[in-house]
Design an enzyme around this catalytic site. Structure first.
Site, short mmCIF file in Angstrom:
data_model
loop_
_atom_site.label_atom_id
_atom_site.label_comp_id
_atom_site.label_asym_id
_atom_site.label_seq_id
_atom_site.Cartn_x
_atom_site.Cartn_y
_atom_site.Cartn_z
CG ASP A 147 -28.46 -47.01 -1.67
OD1 ASP A 147 -29.33 -46.13 -1.77
OD2 ASP A 147 -27.99 -47.38 -0.57
CB SER A 148 -33.21 -45.49 -4.75
OG SER A 148 -32.58 -44.54 -5.59
CG ASP A 186 -26.35 -43.59 -2.52
OD1 ASP A 186 -25.91 -42.66 -1.81
OD2 ASP A 186 -27.57 -43.79 -2.72
CE LYS A 229 -27.24 -40.07 -1.19
NZ LYS A 229 -27.72 -41.22 -0.37
CD GLU A 245 -28.31 -44.69 3.44
OE1 GLU A 245 -28.62 -45.39 4.42
OE2 GLU A 245 -28.89 -44.77 2.34
CD GLU A 292 -34.57 -40.84 2.34
OE1 GLU A 292 -33.36 -40.99 2.09
OE2 GLU A 292 -35.45 -41.62 1.95
O1 KIV Z 1 -30.66 -43.77 -3.14
C1 KIV Z 1 -31.33 -42.72 -3.25
O2 KIV Z 1 -32.11 -42.53 -4.19
C2 KIV Z 1 -31.15 -41.70 -2.23
C3 KIV Z 1 -32.06 -40.51 -2.29
C4 KIV Z 1 -33.40 -40.88 -1.81
C5 KIV Z 1 -31.52 -39.35 -1.56
O3 KIV Z 1 -30.33 -41.83 -1.38
#
Ligand code: KIV
Length: 272
Positions: free
Chosen positions: A53-54, A92, A122, A124, A191
């Protein structure tokens, strides 16, 4: 140039990542958000591709990961899976799609899996979202956990500083890691936590622990645009830059502008 001469070209599975940990083989993971980048990342031998989600920061220019929507993540993940042949693709779950209740979490998880062809998701968080993770796992969807600095909670933290430096938070992180393994997560991202604590997580867990800014781990993950040096304004201590794409792209585009302006481009061979 090492790395992309991968002998084992079989599709990477969650099971294979576990075997890699057991055999002491390190796991290389990077993000990707689009077809072309994903095909380069996959071809270069990365084991696991994260549609992070980055994308909210890197692709859309948002300050945090919070604004990215389910539809936008599905678009990115679908673009990536079209390109990838070998790597395990993890997507994510974006902010707001799994925090309300387990039923909604499973519904959104199923939608991502159906519409993107991703291999895993994934999420969080630790014990707070264990019920949701359990339901998603019961639906047959592999889940990667994410502890330490969890950017979807940035407004609660109020800072991107290193997490779990204090003993109470470190203890909670260790018990969260154990709980995520016990519930059935196939791997964990840690992280921005102290390297000593991360070593304890790696020792405690039999599932692979993939670190970012967490020191030595069973594997490492970076944001692809950051490690390629596309963004010159982001330079945390943990980031190793493998290229200066900002400079390379600026020079190339500057040359193109100049060639167009002078009439050098297109030349006689570049026309029909
Ligand atoms: O969204 C992302 O890029 C991440 C990584 C930093 C692990 O969750």
């Amino acid at each position: 140039m090492a790395g992309y001469l991968v002998e084992d070209t079989r599709k990477v599975t969650t099971h294979r990542l576990l075997e890699m940990k057991q055999q002491g083989k390190k796991i290389a993971m990077l993000t990707a958000y689009d077809y072309t980048t994903a095909s380069i990342v996959d071809g270069a031998g990365v084991d696991c591709i994260l549609v992070g989600d980055s994308a909210s920061n890197v692709m859309a220019g948002n300050v945090t990961t919070l604004p990215i929507t389910l539809d936008q993540m599905i678009y990115h993940a679908r673009s990536v899976t079209r390109a990838v042949k070998r790597a395990l693709v993890v997507c994510d779950m974006p902010f707001g799609t799994y925090q309300v209740n387990p039923t909604e979490g499973v519904k959104n998880a199923i939608r991502i899996m159906q519409e993107t062809g991703a291999d895993a998701l994934k999420l969080e968080g630790g014990v707070e979202i264990l019920d949701t993770i359990q339901k998603i796992l019961e639906a047959g969807i592999p889940v990667m956990g994410h502890l330490g600095l969890t950017p979807q909670s940035i407004n609660k933290f109020g800072t991107y500083a290193v997490r779990a430096k204090e003993e109470a938070e470190a203890r909670k992180l260790l018990s969260d890691a154990q709980a995520l393994e016990n519930v059935g997560c196939f791997a964990l991202v840690t992280e921005k936590i102290p390297a000593i604590l991360n070593a304890q997580v790696c020792e405690l867990c039999s599932i692979p622990v993939i670190g970012i800014g967490a020191g030595a781990s069973d594997g490492q993950v970076l944001v692809v645009d950051d490690m390629l040096g596309k963004n010159k304004d982001f330079s945390p201590k943990f980031l190793r830059r493998y290229a200066d794409l900002h400079q390379i792209m600026t020079d190339a585009i500057g040359q193109y502008v100049s060639d167009v302006k002078t009439g050098d481009f297109p030349n006689e061979k570049e026309r029909y």
